[in-house]
Scaffold this motif. Structure first.
Motif, PDB file in Angstrom:
ATOM      1  N   ARG A 245       0.816  -1.211   0.000  1.00  0.00           N
ATOM      2  CA  ARG A 245       0.000   0.000   0.000  1.00  0.00           C
ATOM      3  C   ARG A 245       0.853   1.267   0.000  1.00  0.00           C
ATOM      4  NH1 ARG A 245      -3.481  -3.280   3.331  1.00  0.00           N
ATOM      5  NH2 ARG A 245      -2.577  -2.488   5.265  1.00  0.00           N
ATOM      6  N   PHE A 246       2.081   1.179   0.473  1.00  0.00           N
ATOM      7  CA  PHE A 246       3.035   2.280   0.459  1.00  0.00           C
ATOM      8  C   PHE A 246       4.418   1.661   0.603  1.00  0.00           C
ATOM      9  CE2 PHE A 246       0.462   2.035   4.330  1.00  0.00           C
ATOM     10  CZ  PHE A 246       1.356   1.443   5.201  1.00  0.00           C
ATOM     11  N   PRO A 247       5.472   2.354   0.160  1.00  0.00           N
ATOM     12  CA  PRO A 247       6.811   1.751   0.194  1.00  0.00           C
ATOM     13  C   PRO A 247       7.631   2.056   1.441  1.00  0.00           C
ATOM     14  CG  PRO A 247       6.828   3.670  -1.225  1.00  0.00           C
ATOM     15  CD  PRO A 247       5.412   3.522  -0.731  1.00  0.00           C
ATOM     16  N   VAL A 248       7.282   3.112   2.185  1.00  0.00           N
ATOM     17  CA  VAL A 248       8.114   3.569   3.301  1.00  0.00           C
ATOM     18  C   VAL A 248       7.228   3.822   4.520  1.00  0.00           C
ATOM     19  CG1 VAL A 248       9.761   5.331   4.089  1.00  0.00           C
ATOM     20  CG2 VAL A 248       9.714   4.662   1.675  1.00  0.00           C
ATOM     21  N   GLY A 249       7.754   3.512   5.697  1.00  0.00           N
ATOM     22  CA  GLY A 249       6.998   3.761   6.916  1.00  0.00           C
ATOM     23  C   GLY A 249       7.892   4.145   8.071  1.00  0.00           C
ATOM     24  N   ILE A 250       7.273   4.680   9.111  1.00  0.00           N
ATOM     25  CA  ILE A 250       7.977   5.048  10.335  1.00  0.00           C
ATOM     26  C   ILE A 250       7.467   4.144  11.447  1.00  0.00           C
ATOM     27  CG2 ILE A 250       8.287   6.860  12.079  1.00  0.00           C
ATOM     28  CD1 ILE A 250       7.994   8.899   9.804  1.00  0.00           C
ATOM     29  N   GLY A 251       8.376   3.561  12.207  1.00  0.00           N
ATOM     30  CA  GLY A 251       7.932   2.681  13.272  1.00  0.00           C
ATOM     31  C   GLY A 251       9.074   2.126  14.077  1.00  0.00           C
ATOM     32  N   VAL A 252       8.780   1.060  14.820  1.00  0.00           N
ATOM     33  CA  VAL A 252       9.751   0.465  15.720  1.00  0.00           C
ATOM     34  C   VAL A 252      10.425  -0.716  15.025  1.00  0.00           C
ATOM     35  CG1 VAL A 252       8.055  -1.077  16.796  1.00  0.00           C
ATOM     36  CG2 VAL A 252      10.068  -0.341  18.096  1.00  0.00           C
ATOM     37  N   GLY A 253      11.712  -0.914  15.331  1.00  0.00           N
ATOM     38  CA  GLY A 253      12.521  -1.862  14.595  1.00  0.00           C
ATOM     39  C   GLY A 253      12.035  -3.293  14.625  1.00  0.00           C
TER      40      GLY A 253
END
Length: 467
Positions: A245-253
């Protein structure tokens, strides 16, 4: 509330019987409902313990971790403590805090969460029992912070992405958080809402405390221009990446390391690289089964629990691996983050979550006009000044830093306490004013961008040589 695989059914109504029959039926129904609302047990024999093992009082664990992870830990725990029963009650980080502070039923014995902010908040309220072994923190500081004192593992925040999608879309590989503001990433980035994710609140606070209140909110609002979506839970980011749905995200490892797509692991870049955040487990000072709570905490901080963290399906950083890390509390104020938690969450929703379309439109146009501005003539200087004004207007924040942790404002946004009903109307009006002000600021900033565009167009019309 999301107990493990718990189904709650409402009893059918009835009437017309004798009074004592109705009362007895009502009592029986309430008793059945109360039993049904208890979290589903993960009994020792279910997780591999010998059949017929002696059953003791259940230990109720209030956790923000997903059920598969909890079950893996329950299976390992039951091998170390045959016959003991664990019951997991799964809630978001914010719901966990409210559950404990409001003394909701069922009464939990243990809190187990990835959010050090939640641990700091509960410790400040004197709701956590001091562990018998204080993780790895006791050897590194004479008086460790609550999150390090109750740590059982560490994690890192940062950027995750699907290498195949990044390559297919011709995107540059992310290098740091600032790189996500580039025009290439417009509509390509996802993050979750801090109102529903404790780790995302940690990311937002990391930005606010690293850059400062005003510059931090400027970054978050500019990032909003590149967001594809704001997911309901932190798990939605790696799952969205997995489904393309999207190529990049922000989150926890650990969410990136445990999510695979077509046999390929998501790429992850810790940002900042040297920051390790303690995930916590703590017995509650109000625990009814204190002995079982201490055993569960000791298990996770002990050899068997630490060995479990190395499992690829768990992928947390064990205590030993974090011993050389600089204590994060030297650069991060957990208590400040805890105090202003509800204010920051409300601000993010009004400034970012509910304004995504407005941010996308403004920042796209701001970049387009900025790319038209060239040269050092009067027109270019005036256009750049107008674009600078537009940037400052678009990235403003309606609350000053000192106000965000003012006790009066904190009480207004606190989800519990006797003031809740009295403050609800004022809180709603305040959030509505933040929402309206943000939309008006973006509209005014857009008008400044159009002035800059017209100034350059007029200059070009007068002097074609400037083209």
């Amino acid at each position: 509330m999301k107990p493990s695989r718990l189904a709650v059914r409402s009893a059918p109504g009835g009437g017309g019987g004798r009074p004592w029959t109705s009362i007895a039926g009502l009592v029986a129904g309430l008793l059945a409902l109360a039993l049904a609302l208890l979290p589903r047990p993960l009994a020792a024999q279910d997780a591999g313990a010998p059949a017929g093992a002696p059953a003791g009082p259940p230990t109720i664990v209030l956790t923000s971790y997903p059920e598969p992870f909890a079950q893996a830990v329950a299976a390992a725990y039951s091998r170390a403590h045959p016959g003991e029963e664990l019951r997991f009650l799964h809630k978001s980080t914010h719901a966990i805090i409210e559950h404990v502070t409001s003394e909701r039923l069922p009464r939990a014995d243990v809190v187990w969460t990835s959010s050090p902010i939640a641990i700091a908040e509960l410790a400040r309220a004197r709701l956590l029992a001091r562990p018998e072994r204080a993780g790895e923190a006791a050897t590194s500081r004479p008086e460790p912070s609550a999150p390090r004192l109750h740590a059982f593992a560490y994690s890192q925040l940062g950027i995750m992405w699907r290498p195949d999608l990044v390559h297919a879309k011709g995107l540059p590989v992310p290098t740091d958080l600032q790189s996500l503001l580039a025009p290439d990433y417009a509509g390509m980035v996802a993050m979750s809402a801090p109102a529903r994710s404790g780790t995302t609140l940690l990311f937002v606070e990391l930005v606010l405390q690293s850059l400062g209140w005003d510059a931090g909110w400027a970054y978050l609002q500019q990032l909003a221009g590149n967001l594809a979506t704001v997911t309901a839970r932190s798990f939605g980011v790696p799952e969205g990446l997995a489904h393309g749905r999207f190529p990049v995200g922000i989150g926890v490892g650990f969410l990136a390391r445990t999510q695979q797509t077509n046999g390929e692991q998501l790429a992850f870049l810790a940002a900042p690289e040297d920051v390790m955040l303690p995930a916590g487990v703590a017995a509650l000072s109000t625990a009814r089964h204190a002995q079982g709570a201490r055993r569960f905490v000791g298990f996770l901080q002990g050899e068997a629990g630490q060995a479990l963290l190395a499992d690829p399906q768990v992928a947390r950083i064990p205590l030993a691996a974090a011993r050389q890390a600089t204590p994060f509390e030297d650069r991060f104020d957990y208590l400040l983050a805890s105090t202003r938690r509800d204010v920051v969450v409300a601000l993010f929703d009004q400034l970012v979550t509910y304004q995504l379309d407005e941010h996308r439109r403004f920042w796209r146009r701001w970049r387009e006009v900025g790319a038209m501005v060239s040269g050092e003539g009067n027109a270019a200087r005036e256009a750049r000044a107008l674009l600078g004004q537009a940037y400052r207007r678009a990235t403003g924040v309606p609350v000053r830093a000192f106000m965000a942790h003012d006790p009066a404002l904190v009480r207004v946004f606190s989800p519990g306490g006797p003031e809740r009903l009295e403050n609800r109307a004022f809180r709603e009006r305040l959030m509505e004013s933040w929402h309206r002000e943000t939309r008006e600021r973006l509209a005014e900033a857009g008008a400044l961008v159009e002035q800059a565009q017209r100034r350059m167009a007029a200059a070009v019309a007068v002097s074609p040589a400037q083209q």
